[in-house]
Design an enzyme around this catalytic site. Structure first.
Site, mmCIF file in Angstrom:
data_model
loop_
_atom_site.group_PDB
_atom_site.id
_atom_site.type_symbol
_atom_site.label_atom_id
_atom_site.label_comp_id
_atom_site.label_asym_id
_atom_site.label_seq_id
_atom_site.Cartn_x
_atom_site.Cartn_y
_atom_site.Cartn_z
ATOM 1 N N LYS A 177 6.966 68.860 34.987
ATOM 2 C CA LYS A 177 8.249 69.139 35.268
ATOM 3 C C LYS A 177 8.986 69.334 33.787
ATOM 4 C CE LYS A 177 12.044 67.924 36.522
ATOM 5 N NZ LYS A 177 13.025 68.526 35.686
ATOM 6 N N PRO A 178 9.142 70.566 33.221
ATOM 7 C CA PRO A 178 10.192 70.098 31.939
ATOM 8 C C PRO A 178 11.729 70.190 32.711
ATOM 9 C CG PRO A 178 9.653 72.627 32.594
ATOM 10 C CD PRO A 178 8.917 71.720 33.514
ATOM 11 N N GLU A 255 9.037 56.280 28.660
ATOM 12 C CA GLU A 255 9.373 56.430 27.203
ATOM 13 C C GLU A 255 11.211 56.870 27.369
ATOM 14 O OE1 GLU A 255 10.947 56.988 24.348
ATOM 15 O OE2 GLU A 255 10.031 59.064 23.856
ATOM 16 N N CYS A 289 15.376 59.807 20.473
ATOM 17 C CA CYS A 289 15.511 58.457 20.718
ATOM 18 C C CYS A 289 14.917 57.456 19.623
ATOM 19 C CB CYS A 289 14.459 58.325 22.045
ATOM 20 S SG CYS A 289 13.097 58.731 22.021
ATOM 21 N N GLU A 385 23.715 54.577 23.741
ATOM 22 C CA GLU A 385 22.975 55.693 22.934
ATOM 23 C C GLU A 385 23.968 56.983 23.196
ATOM 24 O OE1 GLU A 385 18.591 57.576 22.728
ATOM 25 O OE2 GLU A 385 19.348 57.187 24.679
#
Length: 481
Positions: A177-178, A255, A289, A385
């Site tokens: 799934k994108p 990830e 990232c 982040e």
């Protein structure tokens, strides 16, 4: 407004709409306007994709490594041949500069597919032998099964390759799934893969792509069919996937986020460091990232470094996909623009914006290259982040403090050290608690080397033979002789 282009799922070698007909809008971040629709896949669509992958698994698993290798090599050739279409789809979804996307992504994608084509024929295991009297032991390295994979929006087609290539090379089948904001290039990749499989008379359900939102991803991960769940995304999403996968004790590959420290010592070549760090921090609008977004500079060169980095930021341009003089395009979506702007708006009084710190234009989600100095280790923008074109700078006094600051966050994906002292670079590479340490460079990746982190950056590796091993399982076979 012109008619919206319809994107579709790709299941069992054919395009299909969501079973209930629901769709979502796909927005061009350069304009903020919708240009396409994509299926909002629900349980029935997940069931169908999983069934296709499950049916294809047996014959694909039993296909020889040489045949799987040939299929992947043909897929790589097809990706190369249709590079212009892929770049067009990627740029429409992400707003990335067309020239940079063509030169920086297509080549590595093709190389990574070819690398895993070779890996398909290089399975490793312990030597067969008589480890017990009268018994011979052998090790079989086998595919895991059906893999449920969720890709992010920052590098949609690149991360799709990182996921499906090792998985199918090892003999697994895939439902991927994108992101709901960037489905176009992944759907096109599925078509390309499907064409190759069809031409080689291989199972159509080896690689399936379904579009959808977070709920679609949850349904995939919690489905009883997949033996493995793999996600590239936020820490929050990774935790949710791990929790969902735990219900069936599925293998998980995560990830997740990063907050890369960039340690610049007093003997570093400041001009080279500034040039390398500014590109590695602002490339892809900082939506990486591993981006060089958290710089730690020795106090003796801090002021000179900040001045040079601020000038580099001021000289860096953001703009549209066809502007050949820009380094990066817009942020991916309105929420991401709001998040990045929010970090700057909430800066403490002791922080100083040296460059940027504002939106660019009124159309699209563009944000200026930004440098912030005067920060403390516990400041929000240091600890969390940002995922935008924002580089923070802190000063340190000695090596021990640099290590303490560098390791003093919850992320542990990537880092870099800038120094002419080889011994110090080696000490730092041992002490830095990150999955990758670059020395006098930042951000290059290569197919032969692993990419993945520790702590809240997740576990498991992309790329390399280590990543390939994540998609296999080890079986011991013992026979009496």
């Amino acid at each position: 407004m012109s008619a919206l282009s319809p994107l579709r799922n790709y299941i069992d070698g054919a395009f299909t709409d969501a079973a209930d007909g629901r769709t979502t809008l796909v927005v061009d971040p350069s304009t903020g306007e919708a240009y396409a629709t994509a299926p909002l896949s629900a349980a029935a669509d997940v069931d169908r994709a999983m069934a296709a992958a499950e049916a294809a698994f047996g014959p694909w698993r039993d296909t020889t490594p040489a045949r799987r290798q040939l299929a992947l090599l043909k897929i790589a050739d097809a990706v190369e041949a249709r590079a212009r279409e892929l770049v067009d789809a990627e740029c429409r979804d992400t707003g990335k500069p067309r020239r940079i996307t063509a030169t920086e992504e297509i080549g590595p994608m093709v190389d990574h597919i070819r690398f895993f084509a070779g890996a398909a024929r290089l399975l490793e295991g312990k030597a067969a032998g008589e480890y017990m009297d009268g018994m011979t032991s052998i090790v079989r390295r086998e595919p895991v099964g059906v893999c449920a994979q969720v890709a992010p929006w920052n590098y949609p087609m690149m991360t799709a390759v990182w996921k499906f290539a090792p998985a199918i090379a090892a003999g697994n089948t895939v439902v991927l799934k994108p992101s709901d904001t960037t489905p176009a290039s992944t759907v096109l990749l599925a078509e390309i893969v499907g064409d190759v499989l069809r031409a080689m008379d291989l199972p159509a359900g080896v690689f399936n792509v379904i579009c959808g939102d977070r709920e679609t991803g949850r349904l995939m991960v919690e489905h009883r069919t997949p033996a493995m769940a793999s996600i590239t995304g936020s820490v929050r999403a990774g935790i949710q996937v791990a929790e969902s996968a735990a219900k069936d004790v599925k293998r998980v590959h995560l990830e997740l986020g990063g907050k890369a420290p960039v340690v610049v010592f007093e003997d570093a070549d400041i001009d080279e460091a500034v040039e390398g760090i500014s590109v590695a921090g602002f490339f892809n609008a900082g939506q990486d990232c591993t981006a060089a977004t958290r710089v730690l500079v020795h106090e003796s060169v801090h002021d000179a470094f900040v001045a040079a980095l601020a000038k580099a930021a001021a000289d860096t341009r953001t703009g549209g996909v066809d502007d050949e003089d820009v380094l990066y395009g817009p942020l991916n979506n309105a929420n991401q623009l709001k998040q990045v702007a929010g970090f700057i708006e909430r800066l403490p009084a002791h922080a100083k914006v040296e460059a940027g710190g504002h939106r660019v234009g009124e159309v699209g989600y563009f944000y200026a290259p930004t440098v912030v100095s005067g920060l403390n280790q516990d400041d929000e923008i240091v600890q969390n982040e940002v995922f935008g074109p924002v580089i923070t700078v802190q000063r340190f006094t000695d090596e021990d403090q640099a290590v303490s600051y560098a390791n003093g966050v919850e992320y542990a994906l990537a880092s870099s050290v800038w120094t002419k002292d080889h011994a110090r670079a080696m000490r730092m590479s041992r002490r830095l608690d990150f999955g990758c340490v670059w020395i006098n460079t930042h951000i290059p990746l290569v197919a032969e080397m692993p990419h993945g982190g520790f702590k809240k950056s997740g576990y498991g590796k992309d790329l390399s033979s280590y990543g390939f091993e994540d998609y296999t399982r080890v079986k011991h076979v013992m026979t009496a002789i």
